[in-house]
Design a protein around this motif. Sequence first.
Motif, PDB file in Angstrom:
ATOM      1  N   GLY A   1      17.100  13.170  -3.141  1.00  0.00           N
ATOM      2  CA  GLY A   1      16.100  13.249  -4.196  1.00  0.00           C
ATOM      3  C   GLY A   1      16.665  13.475  -5.581  1.00  0.00           C
ATOM      4  N   ILE A   2      17.964  13.295  -5.739  1.00  0.00           N
ATOM      5  CA  ILE A   2      18.613  13.540  -7.029  1.00  0.00           C
ATOM      6  C   ILE A   2      18.738  12.264  -7.846  1.00  0.00           C
ATOM      7  CG2 ILE A   2      20.767  14.313  -8.101  1.00  0.00           C
ATOM      8  CD1 ILE A   2      20.984  16.277  -5.697  1.00  0.00           C
ATOM      9  N   ALA A   3      19.016  11.154  -7.201  1.00  0.00           N
ATOM     10  CA  ALA A   3      19.142   9.866  -7.898  1.00  0.00           C
ATOM     11  C   ALA A   3      17.916   9.007  -7.593  1.00  0.00           C
ATOM     12  CB  ALA A   3      20.403   9.135  -7.438  1.00  0.00           C
ATOM     13  N   PRO A   4      17.461   8.227  -8.562  1.00  0.00           N
ATOM     14  CA  PRO A   4      16.335   7.335  -8.290  1.00  0.00           C
ATOM     15  C   PRO A   4      16.745   6.231  -7.321  1.00  0.00           C
ATOM     16  CG  PRO A   4      17.184   6.973 -10.504  1.00  0.00           C
ATOM     17  CD  PRO A   4      17.935   8.135  -9.939  1.00  0.00           C
ATOM     18  N   ALA A   5      15.939   6.012  -6.308  1.00  0.00           N
ATOM     19  CA  ALA A   5      16.254   5.007  -5.292  1.00  0.00           C
ATOM     20  C   ALA A   5      16.055   3.591  -5.806  1.00  0.00           C
ATOM     21  CB  ALA A   5      15.402   5.235  -4.051  1.00  0.00           C
ATOM     22  N   ASP A   6      15.273   3.431  -6.877  1.00  0.00           N
ATOM     23  CA  ASP A   6      14.975   2.087  -7.373  1.00  0.00           C
ATOM     24  C   ASP A   6      15.988   1.576  -8.399  1.00  0.00           C
ATOM     25  OD1 ASP A   6      14.221   3.898  -9.317  1.00  0.00           O
ATOM     26  OD2 ASP A   6      12.452   2.771  -9.927  1.00  0.00           O
ATOM     27  N   VAL A   7      17.054   2.321  -8.636  1.00  0.00           N
ATOM     28  CA  VAL A   7      18.107   1.876  -9.551  1.00  0.00           C
ATOM     29  C   VAL A   7      19.237   1.292  -8.715  1.00  0.00           C
ATOM     30  CG1 VAL A   7      19.803   2.618 -11.262  1.00  0.00           C
ATOM     31  CG2 VAL A   7      17.518   3.604 -11.270  1.00  0.00           C
ATOM     32  N   ALA A   8      19.666   0.101  -9.079  1.00  0.00           N
ATOM     33  CA  ALA A   8      20.732  -0.568  -8.322  1.00  0.00           C
ATOM     34  C   ALA A   8      22.056   0.186  -8.470  1.00  0.00           C
ATOM     35  CB  ALA A   8      20.899  -1.992  -8.822  1.00  0.00           C
ATOM     36  N   PRO A   9      22.809   0.324  -7.375  1.00  0.00           N
ATOM     37  CA  PRO A   9      24.115   0.970  -7.462  1.00  0.00           C
ATOM     38  C   PRO A   9      25.034   0.301  -8.491  1.00  0.00           C
ATOM     39  CG  PRO A   9      23.463   0.744  -5.179  1.00  0.00           C
ATOM     40  CD  PRO A   9      22.453  -0.014  -5.991  1.00  0.00           C
ATOM     41  N   SER A  10      24.910  -1.014  -8.640  1.00  0.00           N
ATOM     42  CA  SER A  10      25.753  -1.707  -9.623  1.00  0.00           C
ATOM     43  C   SER A  10      25.403  -1.293 -11.048  1.00  0.00           C
ATOM     44  CB  SER A  10      25.617  -3.224  -9.468  1.00  0.00           C
ATOM     45  OG  SER A  10      24.268  -3.616  -9.653  1.00  0.00           O
ATOM     46  N   ALA A  11      24.137  -0.983 -11.307  1.00  0.00           N
ATOM     47  CA  ALA A  11      23.724  -0.525 -12.636  1.00  0.00           C
ATOM     48  C   ALA A  11      24.324   0.848 -12.928  1.00  0.00           C
ATOM     49  CB  ALA A  11      22.212  -0.482 -12.738  1.00  0.00           C
ATOM     50  N   ILE A  12      24.361   1.697 -11.928  1.00  0.00           N
ATOM     51  CA  ILE A  12      24.951   3.025 -12.108  1.00  0.00           C
ATOM     52  C   ILE A  12      26.453   2.900 -12.333  1.00  0.00           C
ATOM     53  CG2 ILE A  12      25.393   5.250 -11.000  1.00  0.00           C
ATOM     54  CD1 ILE A  12      22.651   4.959  -9.670  1.00  0.00           C
ATOM     55  N   ALA A  13      27.106   2.023 -11.584  1.00  0.00           N
ATOM     56  CA  ALA A  13      28.545   1.821 -11.766  1.00  0.00           C
ATOM     57  C   ALA A  13      28.851   1.293 -13.164  1.00  0.00           C
ATOM     58  CB  ALA A  13      29.089   0.872 -10.706  1.00  0.00           C
TER      59      ALA A  13
ATOM     60  N   VAL B   1      31.627   6.447  -5.241  1.00  0.00           N
ATOM     61  CA  VAL B   1      31.161   7.817  -5.042  1.00  0.00           C
ATOM     62  C   VAL B   1      31.166   8.551  -6.376  1.00  0.00           C
ATOM     63  CG1 VAL B   1      31.778   8.026  -2.609  1.00  0.00           C
ATOM     64  CG2 VAL B   1      33.496   8.505  -4.340  1.00  0.00           C
ATOM     65  N   TYR B   2      30.224   9.481  -6.514  1.00  0.00           N
ATOM     66  CA  TYR B   2      30.026  10.204  -7.766  1.00  0.00           C
ATOM     67  C   TYR B   2      29.842  11.689  -7.493  1.00  0.00           C
ATOM     68  CZ  TYR B   2      28.668   5.473  -9.033  1.00  0.00           C
ATOM     69  OH  TYR B   2      28.656   4.114  -9.204  1.00  0.00           O
ATOM     70  N   SER B   3      30.367  12.507  -8.395  1.00  0.00           N
ATOM     71  CA  SER B   3      30.012  13.925  -8.374  1.00  0.00           C
ATOM     72  C   SER B   3      28.617  14.034  -8.991  1.00  0.00           C
ATOM     73  CB  SER B   3      31.016  14.743  -9.183  1.00  0.00           C
ATOM     74  OG  SER B   3      30.893  14.448 -10.568  1.00  0.00           O
ATOM     75  N   LEU B   4      27.988  15.166  -8.840  1.00  0.00           N
ATOM     76  CA  LEU B   4      26.666  15.353  -9.413  1.00  0.00           C
ATOM     77  C   LEU B   4      26.712  15.184 -10.931  1.00  0.00           C
ATOM     78  CD1 LEU B   4      23.688  16.022  -9.204  1.00  0.00           C
ATOM     79  CD2 LEU B   4      24.310  18.455  -9.209  1.00  0.00           C
ATOM     80  N   ARG B   5      27.700  15.770 -11.574  1.00  0.00           N
ATOM     81  CA  ARG B   5      27.839  15.668 -13.026  1.00  0.00           C
ATOM     82  C   ARG B   5      28.038  14.219 -13.459  1.00  0.00           C
ATOM     83  NH1 ARG B   5      31.546  15.253 -17.066  1.00  0.00           N
ATOM     84  NH2 ARG B   5      33.287  15.010 -15.656  1.00  0.00           N
ATOM     85  N   GLU B   6      28.900  13.495 -12.765  1.00  0.00           N
ATOM     86  CA  GLU B   6      29.134  12.084 -13.104  1.00  0.00           C
ATOM     87  C   GLU B   6      27.865  11.261 -12.930  1.00  0.00           C
ATOM     88  OE1 GLU B   6      33.821  11.761 -11.773  1.00  0.00           O
ATOM     89  OE2 GLU B   6      32.243  11.310 -10.324  1.00  0.00           O
ATOM     90  N   LEU B   7      27.145  11.518 -11.860  1.00  0.00           N
ATOM     91  CA  LEU B   7      25.908  10.784 -11.617  1.00  0.00           C
ATOM     92  C   LEU B   7      24.893  11.065 -12.721  1.00  0.00           C
ATOM     93  CD1 LEU B   7      24.224   8.952  -9.756  1.00  0.00           C
ATOM     94  CD2 LEU B   7      23.406  11.044  -8.672  1.00  0.00           C
ATOM     95  N   GLN B   8      24.721  12.325 -13.070  1.00  0.00           N
ATOM     96  CA  GLN B   8      23.769  12.682 -14.119  1.00  0.00           C
ATOM     97  C   GLN B   8      24.136  12.038 -15.453  1.00  0.00           C
ATOM     98  OE1 GLN B   8      24.087  16.927 -13.634  1.00  0.00           O
ATOM     99  NE2 GLN B   8      22.133  17.031 -12.549  1.00  0.00           N
ATOM    100  N   GLN B   9      25.407  12.053 -15.798  1.00  0.00           N
ATOM    101  CA  GLN B   9      25.833  11.452 -17.062  1.00  0.00           C
ATOM    102  C   GLN B   9      25.695   9.936 -17.023  1.00  0.00           C
ATOM    103  OE1 GLN B   9      29.621  12.916 -18.374  1.00  0.00           O
ATOM    104  NE2 GLN B   9      28.890  15.007 -18.523  1.00  0.00           N
ATOM    105  N   SER B  10      25.946   9.337 -15.886  1.00  0.00           N
ATOM    106  CA  SER B  10      25.785   7.886 -15.754  1.00  0.00           C
ATOM    107  C   SER B  10      24.314   7.489 -15.874  1.00  0.00           C
ATOM    108  CB  SER B  10      26.348   7.408 -14.418  1.00  0.00           C
ATOM    109  OG  SER B  10      27.734   7.652 -14.343  1.00  0.00           O
ATOM    110  N   LEU B  11      23.439   8.275 -15.268  1.00  0.00           N
ATOM    111  CA  LEU B  11      22.002   7.991 -15.376  1.00  0.00           C
ATOM    112  C   LEU B  11      21.522   8.172 -16.811  1.00  0.00           C
ATOM    113  CD1 LEU B  11      20.735   9.638 -12.075  1.00  0.00           C
ATOM    114  CD2 LEU B  11      20.835   7.188 -12.605  1.00  0.00           C
ATOM    115  N   ALA B  12      22.054   9.168 -17.507  1.00  0.00           N
ATOM    116  CA  ALA B  12      21.700   9.356 -18.921  1.00  0.00           C
ATOM    117  C   ALA B  12      22.175   8.163 -19.744  1.00  0.00           C
ATOM    118  CB  ALA B  12      22.311  10.648 -19.451  1.00  0.00           C
ATOM    119  N   GLU B  13      23.354   7.669 -19.450  1.00  0.00           N
ATOM    120  CA  GLU B  13      23.890   6.487 -20.139  1.00  0.00           C
ATOM    121  C   GLU B  13      23.016   5.267 -19.841  1.00  0.00           C
ATOM    122  OE1 GLU B  13      26.277   4.010 -22.391  1.00  0.00           O
ATOM    123  OE2 GLU B  13      26.423   6.180 -22.253  1.00  0.00           O
TER     124      GLU B  13
END
Length: 65
Positions: free
Chosen positions: A12-24, A46-58
């Motif tokens: 429940g931390i990352a949105p499921a409707d965002v493509a993994p390639s978009a996050i990368a 693979v992402y740490s929580l901090r990396e994932l959050q910053q990537s989603l913000a980007e």
Amino acid sequence: MRLRHSRWAELGIAPADVAPSAIAAAYRRRFGVSPQVDPAHRTARVYSLRELQQSLAELRAAPQG
């Protein structure tokens, strides 16, 4: 702890409707390098929580084209 996008979505931390390639791609823009490869699945990242959050913000800050 580093997890794949699908696992972060299950938690429940990352949105499921965002493509993994978009996050990368957002990760590459944010950090200037590609995300780490999952040793068990060489095509997954693979992402740490901090990396994932910053990537989603980007991703949210990127212009929508």
